[in-house]
Design a protein around this motif. Sequence first.
Motif, PDB file in Angstrom:
ATOM      1  N   LEU A  51      74.940  43.321  59.435  1.00 16.41           N
ATOM      2  CA  LEU A  51      74.989  43.801  58.069  1.00 16.41           C
ATOM      3  C   LEU A  51      74.481  45.241  57.982  1.00 16.41           C
ATOM      4  O   LEU A  51      73.627  45.659  58.770  1.00 16.41           O
ATOM      5  N   LYS A  52      74.993  45.973  57.004  1.00 14.98           N
ATOM      6  CA  LYS A  52      74.525  47.331  56.762  1.00 14.98           C
ATOM      7  C   LYS A  52      73.050  47.331  56.357  1.00 14.98           C
ATOM      8  O   LYS A  52      72.274  48.231  56.722  1.00 14.98           O
ATOM      9  N   ALA A  53      72.641  46.300  55.649  1.00 15.13           N
ATOM     10  CA  ALA A  53      71.252  46.207  55.211  1.00 15.13           C
ATOM     11  C   ALA A  53      70.307  46.126  56.403  1.00 15.13           C
ATOM     12  O   ALA A  53      69.207  46.680  56.376  1.00 15.13           O
ATOM     13  N   SER A  54      70.731  45.450  57.464  1.00 16.87           N
ATOM     14  CA  SER A  54      69.891  45.349  58.657  1.00 16.87           C
ATOM     15  C   SER A  54      69.693  46.716  59.297  1.00 16.87           C
ATOM     16  O   SER A  54      68.590  47.058  59.766  1.00 16.87           O
ATOM     17  N   VAL A  55      70.761  47.516  59.295  1.00 15.77           N
ATOM     18  CA  VAL A  55      70.665  48.867  59.840  1.00 15.77           C
ATOM     19  C   VAL A  55      69.692  49.704  59.009  1.00 15.77           C
ATOM     20  O   VAL A  55      68.839  50.441  59.543  1.00 15.77           O
ATOM     21  N   LEU A  56      69.789  49.568  57.689  1.00 19.21           N
ATOM     22  CA  LEU A  56      68.922  50.356  56.810  1.00 19.21           C
ATOM     23  C   LEU A  56      67.456  49.922  56.943  1.00 19.21           C
ATOM     24  O   LEU A  56      66.547  50.754  56.937  1.00 19.21           O
ATOM     25  N   PHE A  57      67.245  48.606  57.043  1.00 16.88           N
ATOM     26  CA  PHE A  57      65.877  48.111  57.233  1.00 16.88           C
ATOM     27  C   PHE A  57      65.270  48.662  58.521  1.00 16.88           C
ATOM     28  O   PHE A  57      64.115  49.093  58.569  1.00 16.88           O
ATOM     29  N   GLN A  58      66.068  48.642  59.604  1.00 14.24           N
ATOM     30  CA  GLN A  58      65.565  49.123  60.889  1.00 14.24           C
ATOM     31  C   GLN A  58      65.329  50.625  60.861  1.00 14.24           C
ATOM     32  O   GLN A  58      64.350  51.118  61.440  1.00 14.24           O
ATOM     33  N   GLN A  59      66.202  51.344  60.184  1.00 17.33           N
ATOM     34  CA  GLN A  59      66.014  52.790  60.052  1.00 17.33           C
ATOM     35  C   GLN A  59      64.743  53.105  59.260  1.00 17.33           C
ATOM     36  O   GLN A  59      63.994  54.020  59.603  1.00 17.33           O
ATOM     37  N   ALA A  60      64.498  52.316  58.208  1.00 19.88           N
ATOM     38  CA  ALA A  60      63.289  52.520  57.407  1.00 19.88           C
ATOM     39  C   ALA A  60      62.033  52.238  58.232  1.00 19.88           C
ATOM     40  O   ALA A  60      61.039  52.967  58.140  1.00 19.88           O
ATOM     41  N   GLU A  61      62.069  51.177  59.051  1.00 20.89           N
ATOM     42  CA  GLU A  61      60.914  50.846  59.879  1.00 20.89           C
ATOM     43  C   GLU A  61      60.672  51.929  60.929  1.00 20.89           C
ATOM     44  O   GLU A  61      59.533  52.307  61.197  1.00 20.89           O
ATOM     45  N   LEU A  62      61.742  52.451  61.512  1.00 18.99           N
ATOM     46  CA  LEU A  62      61.614  53.528  62.484  1.00 18.99           C
ATOM     47  C   LEU A  62      61.047  54.780  61.832  1.00 18.99           C
ATOM     48  O   LEU A  62      60.151  55.436  62.381  1.00 18.99           O
ATOM     49  N   SER A  63      61.523  55.118  60.632  1.00 19.36           N
ATOM     50  CA  SER A  63      61.015  56.300  59.930  1.00 19.36           C
ATOM     51  C   SER A  63      59.536  56.138  59.573  1.00 19.36           C
ATOM     52  O   SER A  63      58.764  57.103  59.631  1.00 19.36           O
ATOM     53  N   SER A  64      59.141  54.916  59.205  1.00 18.15           N
ATOM     54  CA  SER A  64      57.736  54.661  58.887  1.00 18.15           C
ATOM     55  C   SER A  64      56.848  54.882  60.110  1.00 18.15           C
ATOM     56  O   SER A  64      55.772  55.478  60.003  1.00 18.15           O
ATOM     57  N   SER A  65      57.300  54.394  61.259  1.00 17.46           N
ATOM     58  CA  SER A  65      56.529  54.593  62.498  1.00 17.46           C
ATOM     59  C   SER A  65      56.470  56.069  62.866  1.00 17.46           C
ATOM     60  O   SER A  65      55.421  56.574  63.281  1.00 17.46           O
ATOM     61  N   GLU A  66      57.599  56.767  62.696  1.00 16.63           N
ATOM     62  CA  GLU A  66      57.627  58.199  63.009  1.00 16.63           C
ATOM     63  C   GLU A  66      56.726  58.980  62.051  1.00 16.63           C
ATOM     64  O   GLU A  66      56.088  59.967  62.456  1.00 16.63           O
ATOM     65  N   ALA A  67      56.639  58.533  60.800  1.00 17.85           N
ATOM     66  CA  ALA A  67      55.793  59.226  59.823  1.00 17.85           C
ATOM     67  C   ALA A  67      54.308  59.040  60.140  1.00 17.85           C
ATOM     68  O   ALA A  67      53.484  59.905  59.811  1.00 17.85           O
ATOM     69  N   SER A  68      53.941  57.921  60.761  1.00 22.61           N
ATOM     70  CA  SER A  68      52.533  57.688  61.087  1.00 22.61           C
ATOM     71  C   SER A  68      52.057  58.544  62.265  1.00 22.61           C
ATOM     72  O   SER A  68      50.856  58.786  62.413  1.00 22.61           O
ATOM     73  N   LEU A  69      52.986  59.001  63.077  1.00 24.00           N
ATOM     74  CA  LEU A  69      52.618  59.766  64.265  1.00 24.00           C
ATOM     75  C   LEU A  69      51.966  61.106  63.920  1.00 24.00           C
ATOM     76  O   LEU A  69      50.905  61.437  64.493  1.00 24.00           O
ATOM     77  N   PRO A  70      52.529  61.924  63.010  1.00 25.05           N
ATOM     78  CA  PRO A  70      51.865  63.196  62.682  1.00 25.05           C
ATOM     79  C   PRO A  70      50.453  63.007  62.127  1.00 25.05           C
ATOM     80  O   PRO A  70      49.563  63.825  62.394  1.00 25.05           O
ATOM     81  N   ASN A  71      50.224  61.946  61.356  1.00 22.18           N
ATOM     82  CA  ASN A  71      48.884  61.714  60.807  1.00 22.18           C
ATOM     83  C   ASN A  71      47.888  61.409  61.925  1.00 22.18           C
ATOM     84  O   ASN A  71      46.747  61.882  61.899  1.00 22.18           O
ATOM     85  N   LEU A  72      48.324  60.613  62.915  1.00 21.00           N
ATOM     86  CA  LEU A  72      47.450  60.338  64.054  1.00 21.00           C
ATOM     87  C   LEU A  72      47.166  61.613  64.844  1.00 21.00           C
ATOM     88  O   LEU A  72      46.037  61.842  65.295  1.00 21.00           O
ATOM     89  N   GLU A  73      48.181  62.448  65.014  1.00 21.83           N
ATOM     90  CA  GLU A  73      47.990  63.709  65.733  1.00 21.83           C
ATOM     91  C   GLU A  73      47.055  64.636  64.964  1.00 21.83           C
ATOM     92  O   GLU A  73      46.233  65.339  65.565  1.00 21.83           O
ATOM     93  N   LYS A  74      47.155  64.623  63.626  1.00 20.68           N
ATOM     94  CA  LYS A  74      46.237  65.425  62.813  1.00 20.68           C
ATOM     95  C   LYS A  74      44.797  64.971  63.013  1.00 20.68           C
ATOM     96  O   LYS A  74      43.885  65.797  63.199  1.00 20.68           O
ATOM     97  N   GLN A  75      44.576  63.661  62.998  1.00 21.32           N
ATOM     98  CA  GLN A  75      43.227  63.135  63.217  1.00 21.32           C
ATOM     99  C   GLN A  75      42.716  63.479  64.614  1.00 21.32           C
ATOM    100  O   GLN A  75      41.521  63.730  64.808  1.00 21.32           O
ATOM    101  N   LEU A  76      43.628  63.495  65.583  1.00 23.42           N
ATOM    102  CA  LEU A  76      43.234  63.878  66.940  1.00 23.42           C
ATOM    103  C   LEU A  76      42.786  65.336  66.988  1.00 23.42           C
ATOM    104  O   LEU A  76      41.770  65.662  67.617  1.00 23.42           O
ATOM    105  N   TYR A  77      43.538  66.204  66.322  1.00 26.90           N
ATOM    106  CA  TYR A  77      43.138  67.619  66.271  1.00 26.90           C
ATOM    107  C   TYR A  77      41.762  67.776  65.607  1.00 26.90           C
ATOM    108  O   TYR A  77      40.919  68.555  66.062  1.00 26.90           O
ATOM    109  N   ILE A  78      41.537  67.018  64.524  1.00 25.23           N
ATOM    110  CA  ILE A  78      40.255  67.101  63.825  1.00 25.23           C
ATOM    111  C   ILE A  78      39.120  66.656  64.739  1.00 25.23           C
ATOM    112  O   ILE A  78      38.042  67.272  64.768  1.00 25.23           O
TER     113      ILE A  78
END
Length: 508
Positions: free
Chosen positions: A229-256
């Motif tokens: 289903l197209k919805a499954s693709v969108l759900f997986q894309q959203a989950e991937l984007s969420s994980s990718e969005a958490s990475l810069p925040n972790l890197e920011k905390q590492l720099y701090i």
Amino acid sequence: MKKIPVYLMLTILSLIPGCAVGPDFRSPEPTTATRYTETPLAPKTLSAPVAGGASQSFDFARELPSRWWTLFHSPGLNGLIEQAIKNSPSLAAAESALKGAQEDLKAIRGGLLYPGVDGNLQVSRQQTSGNIGTGPSSLFTLYNASVGVSYTLDIFGGSRRQIEAYQAQVDFKRYQYEAAYLSLTANIVTTAIREAMLRSQIAATKEIIAAEEKQLEVVNNQFILGAGLKASVLFQQAELSSSEASLPNLEKQLYIARHALSVLTGKLPSEAGIPEFTLDTLHLPENLPVSLPSSLVRQRPDIQASEAVLHQACAGVGVATANLYPQITIGAGYGTQAIGTDLLFAGQSTVWNIGAGLLQPLFHGGQLTAKRRSAIAAFEQASSVYKQTVLNAFGNVADVLRSLETDATVLMYMQQSEAAARETLDLTTKQFELGAVNYLSLLVAQLGYNKAYMFMIEAQAQRYADTAALFQALGGGWWNRDKAPADNAVTEKPDEKNNKAEVQAKEN
């Protein structure tokens, strides 16, 4: 006649002060507690087969090493702390404050214990009046060379109480320095542990992103082939984007965290030379020394600093009390006086004086008695603050000891949860690729594993951090700094060695 003032001045210097009014300070009685927690601690904590998962045991009645951070077996951490001790402005400021208090003590001792001796040389041009019946006016130059001595007798001990208060201030600054030293080293250790945790979380997030990208590819291919289903693709894309969005925040905390390590070691964040830390390169100390409760009040810098404040307040009561009594000041002078330099040191030019003064407060509108009552109130306040500081310290140690127990239990369950979640995700992924389960099952397994993996990393880091907190809560071993270096070994107090079995029996 020339020998009389010298004899009298020597007599003044030989006078011995009398009693010292006000209370004599005594250190508060140590606690009679035999353990820190309400119920005995377990002999050993639980373990888990991951980094930071070793079982830890508590060794009571053992000394803390002064360089306790070496028990983590990290050369990079050891070197970083050595740099901080040399370069930290905050530690240097605490050391300068201590030196200033020591010099103030020397100054007050010199001013109160010893007589003041001053040399005086004067020359003046004078003219007398011819209209006062003493003869015609005359013009002359008067030369005066003398040495004066003055001393206030410390009959009621007011001066000694002032010196005692300044000595207590020196002690306070000394323990403030030790507190700054302990805080600096502990902050570096905990910040290094936080950096190690963030690096593990970043690596885990990148692994999760790689796995989610692969899953997105599979889901997208199924959709293209009409099996998804197209919805499954969108759900997986959203989950991937969420994980990718958490990475810069972790890197920011590492720099701090990296910037914080630079500042703690006295460097600018732009300077290189800060080592990198990971959980795999840190060793979790397995044999933890725990001081006896009766020793804690002598080892914690904050308790000792609070006791110094109490001592200073006690001396303040003595000073305020002594101000109610008479003060006797004795002075003497010896010199020469003449109207010409050629006669200045002739025998007939000799002058001397000696005198004493007594000052007895009679009426000051209640000022002196009010100040004494204020000093007593300040002493009572310092006593209450001291008791609260002791209670907080024991609560701090008890919290950390219990935390170490629960940390080990949490990590064991988190490791089991992560292993089960990983196995579930691997199995569900294979079933999904074969069409045996739907995408919702895969998504649930994926989210469950991501959460379990991150929680396990946090549980690993928490064990390291609370271990460092235990060393800090027990005082950091500063009292062993001048002993022979045996920092990697946990030494035992000679006078407590024979009582070890008995103490452990009480604890357990």
